[in-house]
Write a protein that holds these residues in place. Structure first.
Motif, PDB file in Angstrom:
ATOM      1  N   ALA A   1      -6.914   1.585  19.519  1.00 37.11           N
ATOM      2  CA  ALA A   1      -7.825   2.340  18.641  1.00 37.11           C
ATOM      3  C   ALA A   1      -7.132   2.649  17.316  1.00 37.11           C
ATOM      4  O   ALA A   1      -7.748   2.533  16.242  1.00 37.11           O
ATOM      5  N   LEU A   2      -5.856   3.008  17.374  1.00 29.90           N
ATOM      6  CA  LEU A   2      -5.108   3.276  16.140  1.00 29.90           C
ATOM      7  C   LEU A   2      -4.942   2.009  15.301  1.00 29.90           C
ATOM      8  O   LEU A   2      -4.995   2.067  14.065  1.00 29.90           O
ATOM      9  N   LEU A   3      -4.755   0.869  15.955  1.00 22.57           N
ATOM     10  CA  LEU A   3      -4.597  -0.391  15.220  1.00 22.57           C
ATOM     11  C   LEU A   3      -5.887  -0.818  14.531  1.00 22.57           C
ATOM     12  O   LEU A   3      -5.849  -1.543  13.535  1.00 22.57           O
ATOM     13  N   TRP A   4      -7.028  -0.401  15.053  1.00 21.89           N
ATOM     14  CA  TRP A   4      -8.314  -0.758  14.449  1.00 21.89           C
ATOM     15  C   TRP A   4      -8.801   0.304  13.469  1.00 21.89           C
ATOM     16  O   TRP A   4      -9.878   0.167  12.883  1.00 21.89           O
ATOM     17  N   ASN A   5      -8.024   1.342  13.261  1.00 20.40           N
ATOM     18  CA  ASN A   5      -8.354   2.371  12.280  1.00 20.40           C
ATOM     19  C   ASN A   5      -8.461   1.732  10.893  1.00 20.40           C
ATOM     20  O   ASN A   5      -7.812   0.730  10.607  1.00 20.40           O
ATOM     21  N   ARG A   6      -9.264   2.325  10.030  1.00 17.32           N
ATOM     22  CA  ARG A   6      -9.483   1.772   8.686  1.00 17.32           C
ATOM     23  C   ARG A   6      -8.180   1.584   7.919  1.00 17.32           C
ATOM     24  O   ARG A   6      -7.961   0.555   7.273  1.00 17.32           O
ATOM     25  N   LYS A   7      -7.291   2.571   7.961  1.00 19.37           N
ATOM     26  CA  LYS A   7      -6.009   2.460   7.247  1.00 19.37           C
ATOM     27  C   LYS A   7      -5.160   1.321   7.828  1.00 19.37           C
ATOM     28  O   LYS A   7      -4.510   0.589   7.088  1.00 19.37           O
ATOM     29  N   SER A   8      -5.173   1.197   9.144  1.00 19.08           N
ATOM     30  CA  SER A   8      -4.425   0.111   9.782  1.00 19.08           C
ATOM     31  C   SER A   8      -5.013  -1.242   9.390  1.00 19.08           C
ATOM     32  O   SER A   8      -4.275  -2.178   9.075  1.00 19.08           O
ATOM     33  N   SER A   9      -6.335  -1.347   9.405  1.00 20.13           N
ATOM     34  CA  SER A   9      -6.993  -2.607   9.035  1.00 20.13           C
ATOM     35  C   SER A   9      -6.616  -3.022   7.622  1.00 20.13           C
ATOM     36  O   SER A   9      -6.325  -4.196   7.368  1.00 20.13           O
ATOM     37  N   SER A  10      -6.608  -2.059   6.718  1.00 19.27           N
ATOM     38  CA  SER A  10      -6.229  -2.350   5.336  1.00 19.27           C
ATOM     39  C   SER A  10      -4.783  -2.838   5.263  1.00 19.27           C
ATOM     40  O   SER A  10      -4.472  -3.790   4.551  1.00 19.27           O
ATOM     41  N   TYR A  11      -3.910  -2.195   6.018  1.00 25.47           N
ATOM     42  CA  TYR A  11      -2.501  -2.596   6.031  1.00 25.47           C
ATOM     43  C   TYR A  11      -2.349  -4.026   6.536  1.00 25.47           C
ATOM     44  O   TYR A  11      -1.660  -4.840   5.919  1.00 25.47           O
ATOM     45  N   PHE A  12      -2.987  -4.351   7.660  1.00 22.23           N
ATOM     46  CA  PHE A  12      -2.851  -5.697   8.219  1.00 22.23           C
ATOM     47  C   PHE A  12      -3.415  -6.746   7.265  1.00 22.23           C
ATOM     48  O   PHE A  12      -2.845  -7.822   7.107  1.00 22.23           O
ATOM     49  N   LYS A  13      -4.521  -6.425   6.604  1.00 21.12           N
ATOM     50  CA  LYS A  13      -5.116  -7.357   5.644  1.00 21.12           C
ATOM     51  C   LYS A  13      -4.173  -7.574   4.464  1.00 21.12           C
ATOM     52  O   LYS A  13      -3.908  -8.708   4.070  1.00 21.12           O
ATOM     53  N   ASN A  14      -3.651  -6.480   3.896  1.00 21.84           N
ATOM     54  CA  ASN A  14      -2.746  -6.583   2.744  1.00 21.84           C
ATOM     55  C   ASN A  14      -1.411  -7.217   3.132  1.00 21.84           C
ATOM     56  O   ASN A  14      -0.849  -7.988   2.356  1.00 21.84           O
ATOM     57  N   HIS A  15      -0.908  -6.885   4.310  1.00 20.41           N
ATOM     58  CA  HIS A  15       0.366  -7.460   4.756  1.00 20.41           C
ATOM     59  C   HIS A  15       0.222  -8.972   4.935  1.00 20.41           C
ATOM     60  O   HIS A  15       1.107  -9.732   4.539  1.00 20.41           O
ATOM     61  N   HIS A  16      -0.898  -9.396   5.509  1.00 19.51           N
ATOM     62  CA  HIS A  16      -1.140 -10.822   5.712  1.00 19.51           C
ATOM     63  C   HIS A  16      -1.226 -11.537   4.358  1.00 19.51           C
ATOM     64  O   HIS A  16      -0.656 -12.616   4.178  1.00 19.51           O
ATOM     65  N   ALA A  17      -1.932 -10.924   3.408  1.00 20.01           N
ATOM     66  CA  ALA A  17      -2.072 -11.536   2.084  1.00 20.01           C
ATOM     67  C   ALA A  17      -0.708 -11.627   1.389  1.00 20.01           C
ATOM     68  O   ALA A  17      -0.406 -12.633   0.744  1.00 20.01           O
ATOM     69  N   ALA A  18       0.128 -10.606   1.549  1.00 26.52           N
ATOM     70  CA  ALA A  18       1.438 -10.596   0.909  1.00 26.52           C
ATOM     71  C   ALA A  18       2.381 -11.632   1.527  1.00 26.52           C
ATOM     72  O   ALA A  18       3.178 -12.237   0.815  1.00 26.52           O
ATOM     73  N   THR A  19       2.293 -11.836   2.825  1.00 30.60           N
ATOM     74  CA  THR A  19       3.215 -12.775   3.475  1.00 30.60           C
ATOM     75  C   THR A  19       2.749 -14.220   3.354  1.00 30.60           C
ATOM     76  O   THR A  19       3.546 -15.128   3.502  1.00 30.60           O
ATOM     77  N   SER A  20       1.447 -14.416   3.099  1.00 31.75           N
ATOM     78  CA  SER A  20       0.963 -15.793   2.974  1.00 31.75           C
ATOM     79  C   SER A  20       0.923 -16.261   1.523  1.00 31.75           C
ATOM     80  O   SER A  20       0.636 -17.400   1.267  1.00 31.75           O
ATOM     81  N   ALA A  21       1.247 -15.357   0.607  1.00 30.48           N
ATOM     82  CA  ALA A  21       1.236 -15.730  -0.821  1.00 30.48           C
ATOM     83  C   ALA A  21       2.511 -16.405  -1.230  1.00 30.48           C
ATOM     84  O   ALA A  21       3.499 -16.398  -0.631  1.00 30.48           O
TER      85      ALA A  21
END
Length: 156
Positions: A136-156
């Motif tokens: 539930a904590l991993l699907w929290n809005r703040k967590s979702s934003s982090y995973f999205k941004n982290h993925h974008a940063a590591t794939s760039a």
């Protein structure tokens, strides 16, 4: 590469996953304690199935204990793996975590229909509750934003 620090929700999820792994180890310890105190599983099975002979009870006991210990080990390994992946910002951990929790919860519910002593069954529910909290904590809005941004940063 600008790597942001995980938000509190992800850090709390990681801590909760480590706690769930510890609960899985504790559930195995509860099984061992229940086996050594109060007659254990064999006595419980003899009460439920008085018509069965000692060999049949022994085979059932062995099968049940193997099943319960396998669940405890699998839960421990999966929770540790999920905690490490969450720390590293792996986006897939949320979906895998949800699947693990659904499967684990179904197995915990199934265990209530089996001839296990109640203490053994309840001990197996606790790691599921910890894992559910973490997911539930991993699907929290703040967590979702982090995973999205982290993925974008590591794939760039």
């Amino acid at each position: 590469m600008n790597m942001q620090r995980p938000p509190r929700t992800v850090r709390n999820a990681v801590t909760t996953l480590y706690f769930a792994a510890a609960l899985a180890v504790i559930s195995a310890a509860v099984i061992v304690i229940a086996q050594t105190a109060g007659g254990g599983l064999a006595q419980h099975l003899h009460q439920i199935y008085p018509q069965r002979d000692t060999d049949q009870i022994g085979m059932a006991e062995s099968s049940i204990l193997t099943y319960l210990f396998t669940l405890a080990v699998a839960g421990t390994v999966l929770f540790l793996w999920m905690a490490r992946a969450s720390q590293r910002g792996k986006r897939w951990v949320r979906g895998v975590g949800a699947a693990v929790i659904v499967l684990g919860s179904l197995m915990a519910a199934y265990n209530f229909s089996q001839p296990h002593p109640l203490v053994m069954t309840l001990a197996g529910v606790l790691p599921c509750l910890g894992g559910l909290t973490a997911v539930a904590l991993l699907w929290n809005r703040k967590s979702s934003s982090y995973f999205k941004n982290h993925h974008a940063a590591t794939s760039a």
